[in-house]
Design a protein around this motif. Structure first.
Motif, PDB file in Angstrom:
ATOM      1  N   LEU A 137       0.833  -1.202   0.000  1.00  0.00           N
ATOM      2  CA  LEU A 137       0.000   0.000   0.000  1.00  0.00           C
ATOM      3  C   LEU A 137       0.870   1.254   0.000  1.00  0.00           C
ATOM      4  O   LEU A 137       0.544   2.253  -0.650  1.00  0.00           O
ATOM      5  CB  LEU A 137      -0.922  -0.009   1.222  1.00  0.00           C
ATOM      6  N   ARG A 138       1.979   1.206   0.706  1.00  0.00           N
ATOM      7  CA  ARG A 138       2.907   2.345   0.736  1.00  0.00           C
ATOM      8  C   ARG A 138       3.447   2.633  -0.657  1.00  0.00           C
ATOM      9  O   ARG A 138       3.587   3.797  -1.054  1.00  0.00           O
ATOM     10  CB  ARG A 138       4.060   2.044   1.690  1.00  0.00           C
ATOM     11  N   ASN A 139       3.753   1.571  -1.400  1.00  0.00           N
ATOM     12  CA  ASN A 139       4.260   1.756  -2.769  1.00  0.00           C
ATOM     13  C   ASN A 139       3.228   2.451  -3.650  1.00  0.00           C
ATOM     14  O   ASN A 139       3.591   3.313  -4.468  1.00  0.00           O
ATOM     15  CB  ASN A 139       4.627   0.409  -3.379  1.00  0.00           C
ATOM     16  N   TYR A 140       1.960   2.084  -3.480  1.00  0.00           N
ATOM     17  CA  TYR A 140       0.913   2.749  -4.259  1.00  0.00           C
ATOM     18  C   TYR A 140       0.798   4.223  -3.872  1.00  0.00           C
ATOM     19  O   TYR A 140       0.489   5.076  -4.703  1.00  0.00           O
ATOM     20  CB  TYR A 140      -0.425   2.038  -4.072  1.00  0.00           C
ATOM     21  N   GLY A 141       1.077   4.507  -2.596  1.00  0.00           N
ATOM     22  CA  GLY A 141       1.075   5.902  -2.155  1.00  0.00           C
ATOM     23  C   GLY A 141       2.178   6.700  -2.825  1.00  0.00           C
ATOM     24  O   GLY A 141       1.965   7.852  -3.240  1.00  0.00           O
ATOM     25  N   VAL A 142       3.364   6.085  -2.952  1.00  0.00           N
ATOM     26  CA  VAL A 142       4.479   6.744  -3.645  1.00  0.00           C
ATOM     27  C   VAL A 142       4.121   6.974  -5.110  1.00  0.00           C
ATOM     28  O   VAL A 142       4.399   8.036  -5.676  1.00  0.00           O
ATOM     29  CB  VAL A 142       5.763   5.904  -3.525  1.00  0.00           C
ATOM     30  N   MET A 143       3.490   5.979  -5.734  1.00  0.00           N
ATOM     31  CA  MET A 143       3.045   6.139  -7.124  1.00  0.00           C
ATOM     32  C   MET A 143       2.084   7.319  -7.236  1.00  0.00           C
ATOM     33  O   MET A 143       2.133   8.093  -8.204  1.00  0.00           O
ATOM     34  CB  MET A 143       2.362   4.868  -7.620  1.00  0.00           C
ATOM     35  N   GLY A 144       1.215   7.451  -6.237  1.00  0.00           N
ATOM     36  CA  GLY A 144       0.269   8.560  -6.242  1.00  0.00           C
ATOM     37  C   GLY A 144       0.971   9.904  -6.217  1.00  0.00           C
ATOM     38  O   GLY A 144       0.543  10.858  -6.883  1.00  0.00           O
ATOM     39  N   VAL A 145       2.075   9.991  -5.460  1.00  0.00           N
ATOM     40  CA  VAL A 145       2.858  11.235  -5.404  1.00  0.00           C
ATOM     41  C   VAL A 145       3.535  11.495  -6.752  1.00  0.00           C
ATOM     42  O   VAL A 145       3.525  12.629  -7.256  1.00  0.00           O
ATOM     43  CB  VAL A 145       3.913  11.155  -4.281  1.00  0.00           C
ATOM     44  N   ILE A 146       4.113  10.444  -7.349  1.00  0.00           N
ATOM     45  CA  ILE A 146       4.776  10.578  -8.653  1.00  0.00           C
ATOM     46  C   ILE A 146       3.790  11.086  -9.693  1.00  0.00           C
ATOM     47  O   ILE A 146       4.118  11.939 -10.528  1.00  0.00           O
ATOM     48  CB  ILE A 146       5.373   9.229  -9.092  1.00  0.00           C
ATOM     49  N   ILE A 147       2.565  10.582  -9.634  1.00  0.00           N
ATOM     50  CA  ILE A 147       1.527  11.008 -10.585  1.00  0.00           C
ATOM     51  C   ILE A 147       1.001  12.392 -10.233  1.00  0.00           C
ATOM     52  O   ILE A 147       0.783  13.234 -11.105  1.00  0.00           O
ATOM     53  CB  ILE A 147       0.359   9.998 -10.585  1.00  0.00           C
ATOM     54  N   GLY A 148       0.819  12.633  -8.938  1.00  0.00           N
ATOM     55  CA  GLY A 148       0.138  13.840  -8.481  1.00  0.00           C
ATOM     56  C   GLY A 148       0.874  15.130  -8.749  1.00  0.00           C
ATOM     57  O   GLY A 148       0.245  16.162  -9.045  1.00  0.00           O
ATOM     58  N   ILE A 149       2.212  15.114  -8.671  1.00  0.00           N
ATOM     59  CA  ILE A 149       2.979  16.355  -8.839  1.00  0.00           C
ATOM     60  C   ILE A 149       2.794  16.946 -10.242  1.00  0.00           C
ATOM     61  O   ILE A 149       2.367  18.107 -10.376  1.00  0.00           O
ATOM     62  CB  ILE A 149       4.474  16.121  -8.521  1.00  0.00           C
ATOM     63  N   PRO A 150       3.092  16.206 -11.301  1.00  0.00           N
ATOM     64  CA  PRO A 150       2.867  16.792 -12.638  1.00  0.00           C
ATOM     65  C   PRO A 150       1.387  17.029 -12.926  1.00  0.00           C
ATOM     66  O   PRO A 150       1.029  17.979 -13.638  1.00  0.00           O
ATOM     67  CB  PRO A 150       3.459  15.748 -13.597  1.00  0.00           C
ATOM     68  N   ILE A 181      -8.201  -4.818  -6.491  1.00  0.00           N
ATOM     69  CA  ILE A 181      -9.470  -4.191  -6.853  1.00  0.00           C
ATOM     70  C   ILE A 181      -9.922  -3.195  -5.787  1.00  0.00           C
ATOM     71  O   ILE A 181     -10.458  -2.125  -6.107  1.00  0.00           O
ATOM     72  CB  ILE A 181     -10.563  -5.263  -7.069  1.00  0.00           C
ATOM     73  N   LYS A 182      -9.685  -3.509  -4.516  1.00  0.00           N
ATOM     74  CA  LYS A 182     -10.117  -2.618  -3.428  1.00  0.00           C
ATOM     75  C   LYS A 182      -9.454  -1.245  -3.550  1.00  0.00           C
ATOM     76  O   LYS A 182     -10.110  -0.209  -3.418  1.00  0.00           O
ATOM     77  CB  LYS A 182      -9.782  -3.236  -2.075  1.00  0.00           C
ATOM     78  N   ILE A 183      -8.146  -1.260  -3.805  1.00  0.00           N
ATOM     79  CA  ILE A 183      -7.430   0.006  -3.934  1.00  0.00           C
ATOM     80  C   ILE A 183      -7.904   0.752  -5.178  1.00  0.00           C
ATOM     81  O   ILE A 183      -8.045   1.975  -5.178  1.00  0.00           O
ATOM     82  CB  ILE A 183      -5.907  -0.248  -4.005  1.00  0.00           C
ATOM     83  N   LEU A 184      -8.175   0.015  -6.236  1.00  0.00           N
ATOM     84  CA  LEU A 184      -8.659   0.620  -7.474  1.00  0.00           C
ATOM     85  C   LEU A 184     -10.007   1.307  -7.245  1.00  0.00           C
ATOM     86  O   LEU A 184     -10.240   2.425  -7.719  1.00  0.00           O
ATOM     87  CB  LEU A 184      -8.792  -0.447  -8.557  1.00  0.00           C
ATOM     88  N   LEU A 185     -10.880   0.653  -6.503  1.00  0.00           N
ATOM     89  CA  LEU A 185     -12.194   1.238  -6.200  1.00  0.00           C
ATOM     90  C   LEU A 185     -12.056   2.481  -5.336  1.00  0.00           C
ATOM     91  O   LEU A 185     -12.722   3.494  -5.564  1.00  0.00           O
ATOM     92  CB  LEU A 185     -13.074   0.202  -5.505  1.00  0.00           C
ATOM     93  N   VAL A 186     -11.166   2.400  -4.323  1.00  0.00           N
ATOM     94  CA  VAL A 186     -10.944   3.558  -3.449  1.00  0.00           C
ATOM     95  C   VAL A 186     -10.393   4.731  -4.264  1.00  0.00           C
ATOM     96  O   VAL A 186     -10.809   5.882  -4.091  1.00  0.00           O
ATOM     97  CB  VAL A 186      -9.972   3.200  -2.305  1.00  0.00           C
TER      98      VAL A 186
END
Length: 366
Positions: A137-150, A181-186
């Motif tokens: 889950l932490r890795n997905y959070g990092v991905m979210g930051v990588i995506i979120g900045i640009p 799927i749970k994370i995808l839905l969230v």
């Protein structure tokens, strides 16, 4: 010393397909910007120049070993974010948005290159994480930051089309990474919850376009004009089309932005169903060709990179044609290799170069 196997495994057929699509674009731009009684526009000549620059960019992207590009993926990402920050601080304003910067005699739209930088950064992060074990889950959070900045910097410009592309590409790579799927839905619910926040960043004309999409007759002479004229042009092309330089909607300048975002309408009017079918088959061939490269890629990074680049081009085609046909709202997405524009075309050639890069090195061990 140059490895002769690279030339042997270079896919010249793929390169020819890219150049063929680009030349179709040159012809369409000539027709879209050539009007009876007026001197010929030089836009098609400028597009030829951009193709030349794009070809050089493709060769550079193909010549550097993709593993070297993998090592510098985060640096490339950081540079793209830095350019977006420069745009936010002192970017050139045009058409109600601040998206461009001047570099010498050239005007660059950094958000076009950001798509590729994001694909490289996400691909490296996902592949590195997989090498260390299961994605958490932490890795997905990092991905979210990588995506979120640009994403945040592009939303501020505002650029609804590029925002949509960044989201679609990112979701594709995360899906390939095997997100639960749970994370995808969230994530989906959170995205819907962010709509009111994103709405605040849109310009009035962009809000009006979205409202017109929901209710086409809301503003037929204003925001709805683009879609109405585009649909008339597409429908009037019939089976064989009206002929090159004989499209009434395009020649009488009824189609706005007909050499850029709405160039598909010009092609459909002049070449009809047959011309559109040929164009779609060429794009389909490109996409399936790219998918076959991804399936044969030697490692996670190369598989994810090709998948991201091919999906980017597929989304371009899907959204642009849907937009010009009235299926989607007008969001300013060009038709890849066809629409006029330097930054977008060079970014597409770089993407093609990276695909060819991995393709021709799949037999190398290091």
């Amino acid at each position: 010393m140059l490895d002769r196997r690279l030339i042997t495994h270079f896919d010249f057929g793929f390169l020819f397909l890219i150049l063929f699509l680009s030349l179709i674009g040159v012809g369409a731009i000539y027709s879209a910007s050539h009007f009876a009684g007026s001197p010929p526009s030089a836009l098609y000549l400028k597009q030829l120049n951009w193709i030349g620059f794009g070809l050089l960019a493709l060769l550079v992207a193909a010549s550097v070993h993709y593993q070297t590009i993998q090592r510098y993926a985060y640096v490339i990402y950081a540079v793209s974010v830095f350019l977006l920050i420069i745009v936010a601080v002192k970017g050139k304003v045009g058409m109600g948005a601040q998206r461009w910067i001047d570099i010498g005699p050239l005007t660059l739209q950094p958000s076009e290159l950001t798509k590729i930088a994001l694909i490289l950064a996400l691909s490296r992060y996902i592949s590195d994480t997989r090498d260390r074990g299961e994605i958490t889950l932490r890795n997905y959070g990092v991905m979210g930051v990588i995506i979120g900045i640009p994403l945040f910097l592009v939303v501020r410009q505002p650029d609804l089309g590029t925002t949509l592309m960044l989201l679609l590409i990112s979701m594709t790579l995360i899906f390939i990474a095997g997100i639960p799927i749970k994370i995808l839905l969230v994530g989906g619910i959170a995205s819907l919850g962010a709509v009111p926040f994103l709405w605040r960043f849109l310009k009035d004309y962009q809000k009006q376009r979205l409202l017109v999409f929901l209710k086409p007759d809301l503003d037929p002479s204003g925001a709805g004009y683009h879609i109405i004229q585009s649909k008339i042009a597409i429908g009037s092309g019939g089976f064989l089309g009206k002929g090159i330089l004989h499209g009434t909607q395009s020649q009488l300048r009824f189609i706005p932005e007909q050499h850029t975002d709405f160039i598909f309408s010009v092609i459909a009017e002049e070449t009809g169903f047959i011309g559109v079918l040929v164009l779609l088959l060429l794009f389909a061939y490109f996409i399936f060709w790219g998918i076959s490269f991804a399936l044969k890629a030697p490692d996670d990074f190369s598989t994810l990179t090709i998948a991201g680049l091919v999906s980017m081009i597929a989304y371009y085609v899907f959204v642009n044609i849907g937009m010009t046909s009235g299926v989607f709202p007008v969001v300013g997405i060009p038709l890849p290799f066809i629409s006029y524009g330097g930054s977008a075309l060079i970014a597409l050639f770089i993407a093609a170069g990276l695909i060819l890069n991995i393709r021709m090195r799949r037999f190398q061990s290091g």
